[in-house]
Write a protein that holds these residues in place. Structure first.
Motif, mmCIF file in Angstrom:
data_model
loop_
_atom_site.group_PDB
_atom_site.id
_atom_site.type_symbol
_atom_site.label_atom_id
_atom_site.label_comp_id
_atom_site.label_asym_id
_atom_site.label_seq_id
_atom_site.Cartn_x
_atom_site.Cartn_y
_atom_site.Cartn_z
ATOM 1 N N ALA A 93 0.836 -1.205 0.000
ATOM 2 C CA ALA A 93 0.000 0.000 0.000
ATOM 3 C C ALA A 93 0.868 1.252 0.000
ATOM 4 O O ALA A 93 0.641 2.194 -0.753
ATOM 5 C CB ALA A 93 -0.910 -0.012 1.219
ATOM 6 N N ILE A 94 1.911 1.241 0.849
ATOM 7 C CA ILE A 94 2.767 2.427 0.932
ATOM 8 C C ILE A 94 3.535 2.585 -0.379
ATOM 9 O O ILE A 94 3.695 3.684 -0.909
ATOM 10 C CB ILE A 94 3.706 2.333 2.159
ATOM 11 N N GLY A 95 3.932 1.431 -0.941
ATOM 12 C CA GLY A 95 4.598 1.462 -2.255
ATOM 13 C C GLY A 95 3.683 2.044 -3.317
ATOM 14 O O GLY A 95 4.128 2.656 -4.275
ATOM 15 N N SER A 96 2.370 1.851 -3.150
ATOM 16 C CA SER A 96 1.412 2.401 -4.122
ATOM 17 C C SER A 96 1.058 3.842 -3.803
ATOM 18 O O SER A 96 0.060 4.359 -4.284
ATOM 19 C CB SER A 96 0.117 1.584 -4.127
ATOM 20 N N GLN A 97 1.808 4.453 -2.905
ATOM 21 C CA GLN A 97 1.662 5.887 -2.616
ATOM 22 C C GLN A 97 0.363 6.237 -1.896
ATOM 23 O O GLN A 97 -0.323 7.174 -2.270
ATOM 24 C CB GLN A 97 1.722 6.732 -3.890
ATOM 25 N N ILE A 98 0.009 5.463 -0.884
ATOM 26 C CA ILE A 98 -1.101 5.947 -0.055
ATOM 27 C C ILE A 98 -0.545 7.031 0.860
ATOM 28 O O ILE A 98 0.648 7.079 1.153
ATOM 29 C CB ILE A 98 -1.754 4.830 0.802
ATOM 30 N N SER A 99 -1.429 7.922 1.316
ATOM 31 C CA SER A 99 -0.984 9.023 2.180
ATOM 32 C C SER A 99 -1.073 8.641 3.646
ATOM 33 O O SER A 99 -0.425 9.232 4.493
ATOM 34 C CB SER A 99 -1.842 10.259 1.930
ATOM 35 N N ASP A 100 -1.949 7.651 3.962
ATOM 36 C CA ASP A 100 -2.137 7.253 5.348
ATOM 37 C C ASP A 100 -2.904 5.936 5.320
ATOM 38 O O ASP A 100 -3.494 5.579 4.295
ATOM 39 C CB ASP A 100 -2.977 8.329 6.075
ATOM 40 N N TYR A 101 -2.889 5.164 6.420
ATOM 41 C CA TYR A 101 -3.806 4.016 6.470
ATOM 42 C C TYR A 101 -4.383 3.916 7.879
ATOM 43 O O TYR A 101 -3.772 4.342 8.850
ATOM 44 C CB TYR A 101 -3.106 2.717 6.044
ATOM 45 N N LEU A 102 -5.596 3.373 7.964
ATOM 46 C CA LEU A 102 -6.282 3.203 9.249
ATOM 47 C C LEU A 102 -6.699 1.741 9.361
ATOM 48 O O LEU A 102 -7.042 1.100 8.371
ATOM 49 C CB LEU A 102 -7.529 4.099 9.310
ATOM 50 N N ILE A 103 -6.695 1.205 10.594
ATOM 51 C CA ILE A 103 -7.071 -0.195 10.825
ATOM 52 C C ILE A 103 -8.525 -0.236 11.311
ATOM 53 O O ILE A 103 -8.909 0.522 12.201
ATOM 54 C CB ILE A 103 -6.142 -0.831 11.896
ATOM 55 N N LYS A 104 -9.334 -1.130 10.732
ATOM 56 C CA LYS A 104 -10.740 -1.279 11.149
ATOM 57 C C LYS A 104 -10.806 -1.960 12.520
ATOM 58 O O LYS A 104 -9.952 -2.801 12.807
ATOM 59 C CB LYS A 104 -11.496 -2.135 10.126
ATOM 60 N N PRO A 105 -11.810 -1.709 13.321
ATOM 61 C CA PRO A 105 -12.869 -0.720 13.118
ATOM 62 C C PRO A 105 -12.333 0.697 13.355
ATOM 63 O O PRO A 105 -11.526 0.895 14.262
ATOM 64 C CB PRO A 105 -13.890 -1.113 14.198
ATOM 65 N N VAL A 106 -12.770 1.629 12.524
ATOM 66 C CA VAL A 106 -12.235 2.990 12.681
ATOM 67 C C VAL A 106 -13.141 3.834 13.573
ATOM 68 O O VAL A 106 -14.365 3.685 13.563
ATOM 69 C CB VAL A 106 -12.044 3.714 11.329
ATOM 70 N N ASN A 107 -12.490 4.708 14.306
ATOM 71 C CA ASN A 107 -13.189 5.626 15.185
ATOM 72 C C ASN A 107 -13.323 6.948 14.426
ATOM 73 O O ASN A 107 -12.376 7.367 13.753
ATOM 74 C CB ASN A 107 -12.290 5.719 16.434
ATOM 75 N N PRO A 108 -14.471 7.635 14.486
ATOM 76 C CA PRO A 108 -14.654 8.878 13.710
ATOM 77 C C PRO A 108 -13.546 9.900 13.951
ATOM 78 O O PRO A 108 -13.107 10.576 13.013
ATOM 79 C CB PRO A 108 -16.003 9.422 14.201
#
Length: 518
Positions: A93-108
């Motif tokens: 994902a980082i190699g594909s140039q994402i700016s950030d990632y979040l792990i589910k379940p996500v908090n608002p």
């Protein structure tokens, strides 16, 4: 501020309605999609600020959607939301140039923080910079008006450079303007300060003078030379303190910076005076006395900096350091730079290696290229950027990288800085008057006393007397000296170019940096 537009793609988007409402209440416009295809079609047509993207979806996966979005809008920030914490997914994902990632379940709030970081980061940094400078403004103003000594002046200048670099992050033209006027006020005060004190400093008996060109080696270089550890003294021609700050991160990759210091260039802040003074360890008047065959005045034929190595060896002898094993290399063109890259390992057996690098000469090679330079380096910000780009790709950088893993000491300095000139001042002289824009000497100079620092007797400024009754004048702040004939042509040609030779913070207070290998 315009509403930021968010696209959220998740095959279970129904379960995220409360998150969507939370973001809408915070002022974001949220468009939701249950699959990658619809999201891609929407992004093709609409302006979007950030995409929140679920990683596991039927039909087309998150990573496939990501790749397609990047094809359409390469710089669009994408936050990947995933149940999967495996490392290879993160790498992909980082190699594909994402700016950030979040792990589910996500908090608002987690989502909000990620959006703030991506959308508001620039604005928040800019606002913080502006506020911080507003608080500092008063302190700088007070420092300027409290009769600073030569050390305090170095401090004031460093602070002004710091804020100038910080302001690049701020998009407030008003604050930049305030800083510019504070900087020019500082230069006005600095000119008065130098006018009052310079003659005292260059008097050999002075005990209250800053470290200047003529004792730089004695106080800032030679004390750090130790047998068994090669020291490289690198002098980059015409490097201002803010240009050093632009290349500092590149040095930091390979070297540990121990001390960021400054010293004062002598007047004229021009190569043949300042640099010869560094290597001879003497003021120009003394160099002329001791080496009458090697010193050349402005109007004499031939190169004016051909004898640096002789001056240097004579200084070592005078300071009883002639037992050191030394080398002296001068780089005037790219070929000489390449030779340095191939040769640098052979210098590791010396105690002290001097490398003089004529960077600015290469950059502004001839008057004809002046226009190119005006385009490339039209203001301070682009001048720094050109410097950084030059250094990054320079043979000097390649050569230093080759020895970065060896135990070495590195001292980087310059001979003088430069200032962007804006205010023309008229000078009338005879045929023998020199052509420099920031200083002149000649017999019958006619000028407005308020425009310059003048020495009717050059000896008072530690300078040779080229012809009987010659006097020296130095331009102040951002002034440049023009003759009345063809006046408008020259004014327009040279306005906004970077020049040196006169009295300004940028020309006189220059870097000397001590580093060691990591």
């Amino acid at each position: 501020m315009a509403t930021a537009k968010i696209v959220w793609v998740d095959d279970e988007i129904e379960s995220l309605q409360s998150h969507k409402m939370f973001l809408q209440n915070k002022g974001y416009e949220v468009s939701t999609f249950t699959n990658g295809f619809d999201a891609i079609d929407f992004i093709k047509e609409e302006a979007v600020d950030v995409v929140l993207l679920d990683e596991t979806m039927p039909g087309i996966t998150g990573l496939e959607t990501l790749a397609k979005i990047k094809e359409i809008k390469q710089s669009l920030p994408i936050v990947l939301i995933t149940k999967n914490e495996t490392e290879n997914l993160m790498d992909e994902a980082i190699g594909s140039q994402i700016s950030d990632y979040l792990i589910k379940p996500v908090n608002p709030n987690q989502v909000l923080l990620s959006l703030k970081k991506l959308i508001d980061n620039k604005r928040l940094v800019a606002e913080k910079t502006t506020t911080a400078y507003q608080q500092q403004f008063r302190n700088l103003f007070m420092a300027l008006n409290s009769n600073p000594d030569h050390n305090e002046w170095m401090d004031i200048y460093k602070k002004l450079v710091y804020w100038e670099l910080e302001m690049e992050k701020s998009d407030s033209p008003e604050m930049r303007e305030v800083l510019q006027s504070q900087k020019s006020e500082a230069n006005t005060e600095f000119f008065k300060f130098v006018s009052r004190n310079y003659a005292k400093w260059v008097n050999p008996k002075s005990d209250d003078a800053p470290v200047m060109s003529n004792n730089l080696l004695q106080f800032k270089v030679l004390p750090h030379v130790e047998k068994g550890v090669p020291t490289f003294f690198i002098l980059i021609d015409n490097l201002r303190f803010d240009q050093w700050k632009a290349i500092q991160p590149i040095f930091s990759e390979s070297f540990r910076i121990l001390e960021e210091d400054t010293f004062y260039s002598i007047l004229p802040t021009a190569t043949q005076y300042a640099r010869n003074a560094i290597f001879a360890g003497l003021m120009p008047i003394e160099i002329e006395k001791q080496f009458p065959n090697l010193w050349k005045n402005d109007e004499e034929e031939g190169g004016k900096n051909m004898a640096e190595e002789d001056f240097f060896k004579a200084q070592l002898k005078r300071l009883k350091k002639d037992d050191l094993k030394v080398s002296y290399t001068k780089i005037l063109n790219n070929q000489a730079g390449q030779d340095l890259v191939n040769n640098i390992h052979n210098l590791m057996g010396n105690d002290l290696n001097v490398i003089v690098y004529n960077f600015v000469d290469m950059l502004s090679h001839a008057r004809t290229e002046m226009e190119v330079l005006k385009e490339l380096a039209g203001d301070e910000m682009s001048y720094r950027s050109v410097t950084k780009s030059w250094f990054e790709h320079s043979p000097l950088h390649q050569a230093l990288k080759k020895i970065a893993d060896k135990k070495i000491n590195l001292i980087l300095a310059t001979d003088h800085g430069s200032v962007r000139v804006k205010s023309p001042a008229k000078v009338i002289g005879d045929k023998q008057t020199t052509t420099n824009l920031r200083y002149k000497h000649g017999r019958n100079l006619n000028y407005e006393p308020k425009d310059v620092l003048a020495f009717r007797d050059p000896k008072e400024a530690g300078l040779p007397v080229p012809t009987v009754n010659s006097s020296f004048i130095f331009a102040r702040e951002d002034g440049f000296l023009c003759y009345p004939n063809n006046y408008n042509y020259y004014v327009n040609y040279y306005k906004n170019t970077f020049q040196h030779g006169g009295v300004s913070l940028e020309e006189m207070i220059v870097p000397v940096i001590k580093m060691t290998s990591k």
